[in-house]
Design an enzyme around this catalytic site. Structure first.
Site, PDB file in Angstrom:
ATOM      1  N   SER A 106     102.799 -18.575  29.651  1.00 44.25           N
ATOM      2  CA  SER A 106     103.160 -17.187  29.933  1.00 44.25           C
ATOM      3  C   SER A 106     104.250 -17.079  30.989  1.00 44.25           C
ATOM      4  CB  SER A 106     101.930 -16.416  30.421  1.00 44.25           C
ATOM      5  OG  SER A 106     101.443 -16.990  31.630  1.00 44.25           O
TER       6      SER A 106
ATOM      7  N   ASN B  98     105.726 -10.005  30.324  1.00 44.29           N
ATOM      8  CA  ASN B  98     105.446 -10.206  31.742  1.00 44.29           C
ATOM      9  C   ASN B  98     106.627  -9.814  32.618  1.00 44.29           C
ATOM     10  OD1 ASN B  98     102.752 -11.021  31.823  1.00 44.29           O
ATOM     11  ND2 ASN B  98     103.276 -13.103  31.206  1.00 44.29           N
TER      12      ASN B  98
END
Length: 520
Positions: free
Chosen positions: A124, A195
């Site tokens: 991520s 993100n």
């Protein structure tokens, strides 16, 4: 150079935690053969048992029939060693977020699988290019970032490293659709799309609370009920947990070389150190009893309405909305060019604090209250009223009573450039615009990724269009002018499209399909 053809039917998954299990589930249900590997053999058995229970529950709910459930589980087998993944067409890494550990795994995998096997990371926050650099053939390495829980979060980011063969990304896009997910394509940049874009809500919410403008509950109420988000920033942080979200905030900040827009907050650092990490710990920004969030009741609004109200003419549409509220409350309008000495003074700034708005209009700050008019005031689910440091209690309470007179709840905050909703929403839009400006992803994929990955009511570019690019630009310019903080400098993507009257979701005209033909 001829691009290889990738036929993906067998998937190896390294790591059998929540992400690995979720990816295995959607792959098996899509008819793919799945091989699970973990350094802990018991974890493989536990994962397969979990999948068996999951398929049984789906069958009991009527979402699968008996044959589909049994067949899906039969497609999932354990791999006793890395070498057992040799026949994989694709290997997905879903292990610890540590660059060197991942690089070693990719070196080991490359020595085992065929030359046409794609190697992907579910990271991520780590660089795909950095992971791929450990391989002799980085062209077949890409990012394949799913979101937890995988079966329910129907979006996956396909990330091209600097050396990734475009055909690899194309194959992953096709596979995502086969597994029932929506793929979005991104360049290898910190935070990818989701993100990266998600920094706006959390970091700005934390900035607001750290300035003493409002508390956690008040900010969440404003963002949920006034701005229309499903969760406020602190509810979201409690859901993801600070042991996950705080390191990501720090990582993205440092990977962007201390970009002011992404500055983390000591608020989360202190709470993480104290173990107040969120819902899973029973306490975060909220307390949780039997998993249920405990929220304090909102105090009732004052009842004493102002006798007379003067309303700024700086923003005609906002003024008209305030006048409608006045009329419904049967409060007298002071319609003079200059306010009477006993009138409550209402201003409707965009990006300015109440103090700056009062000074610029030459008003008596002790009688000034500001109301946020970015979202419609008439028919609102919540309104935000703001005071100057000089505003008297009587003026504050009169403003609160006025804007709550039709039963709409009101949050009263201390002075803030851009209230709460204005500055948080403008930051979200601005970061989305910068992602487009940097060509990390297409405007369409930015909005898709954010709506599906974060659950926002609109993607950042669509949100900016709905509220008006010029309005968002004005908010940012005014905050930047008052504070001098570079985190609020407008993105060139936003500034240029606002000036030209173009949609924020519109790419440069010369880059649009058939642009050359249309110009002839």
């Amino acid at each position: 150079m001829n691009s290889p053809h990738f036929n993906i039917e067998t998937i190896g998954i390294v790591g059998t935690g929540a992400m690995g299990r979720g990816i295995a589930q959607i792959a098996a249900l899509a008819g793919l053969t799945v091989r699970l590997f973990d350094t802990n053999p018991q974890a493989i058995d536990a994962a397969r048992s979990y999948l068996g229970d999951t398929f049984a529950k789906l069958t009991a709910k009527g979402k699968l029939n008996d044959i589909e459930g049994r067949t899906a589980l039969e497609r999932v087998t354990g791999a006793p060693s890395i070498e057992s993944l040799a026949d994989s067409d694709l290997v997905v890494e879903a292990i610890v977020e540590n660059l060197e550990v991942k690089r070693k795994l990719f070196r080991d995998l490359e020595a085992v699988v065929s030359g046409l096997c794609i190697l992907v990371s579910n990271t991520s926050s780590l660089s795909i290019t950095a992971i791929a650099a450990a391989c002799n053939d980085p062209s077949r390495v890409a990012g394949y970032h799913f979101f937890n829980p995988v079966p329910l979060m129907k979006v996956v980011e396909v990330i091209d490293g600097l050396r990734t063969n475009p055909a690899v990304g194309d194959a992953l896009m096709d596979l995502a659709r086969r597994m029932g997910h929506t793929p979005v394509r991104a360049k290898d940049m910190p935070g990818f799309i989701v993100n990266h874009a998600g920094r706006g809500m959390n970091t700005e919410g934390l900035r607001v609370v750290s300035e003493g403008v409002a508390n956690f509950v008040e900010i969440d109420r404003i963002m949920r009920e006034q701005a229309g988000f499903r969760l406020g920033p602190f509810e979201l942080l409690d859901l993801t947990a600070l042991d996950v979200s705080h390191p990501v905030m720090e990582s993205i900040y440092h990977q962007f070389y201390e970009e002011p827009r992404f500055t983390p907050s000591p608020v989360t650092g202190v709470r993480l150190a104290g173990g107040l990490i969120g819902r899973k710990a029973g306490e975060g920004f909220y307390c949780y009893v039997d998993g249920k969030q405990q929220v304090p009741e909102e105090a009732p609004a004052p009842s004493a309405l102002p006798q007379r109200v003067w309303v700024s003419r700086s923003h005609p549409e906002a003024r008209e909305a305030v006048l409608q509220i006045l009329a419904k409350a049967n409060v007298t309008l002071d319609d003079g060019a200059h306010a009477a000495a006993d009138s409550l003074l209402v201003v409707t700034p965009f990006g300015l604090d109440a103090t700056s708005a009062a000074v610029e209009e030459g008003l008596d700050a002790s009688r000034v209250v500001a109301v946020d008019a970015l979202f419609p005031l008439v028919g609102a689910q919540r309104r935000t009223v703001m005071t100057t440091p000089a505003t008297t209690r009587e003026a504050r309470d009169a403003g609160h009573a006025l804007f709550a007179s039709d039963g709409v709840p009101v949050t009263v905050i201390r002075d803030s450039t851009g209230f709460v909703a204005q500055r948080v929403v403008a930051t979200i839009v601005n970061i989305g615009c910068d992602i487009a400006q940097q060509q990390i992803a297409s405007p369409q994929d930015i909005d898709l990724a954010v709506t599906l990955g974060l659950g926002y009511p609109r993607g950042p570019l669509a949100l900016g269009d709905a509220l008006g690019a010029k309005t968002i630009l004005t908010i940012l310019q005014n905050i930047h002018r008052v504070l001098g903080d570079p985190r609020y400098r407008p993105s060139p993507w936003l500034a240029r499209r606002a000036q030209l009257g173009l949609s924020l979701a519109q790419p440069d005209a010369a880059d649009a399909p058939n642009a050359a033909g249309a110009a002839q």
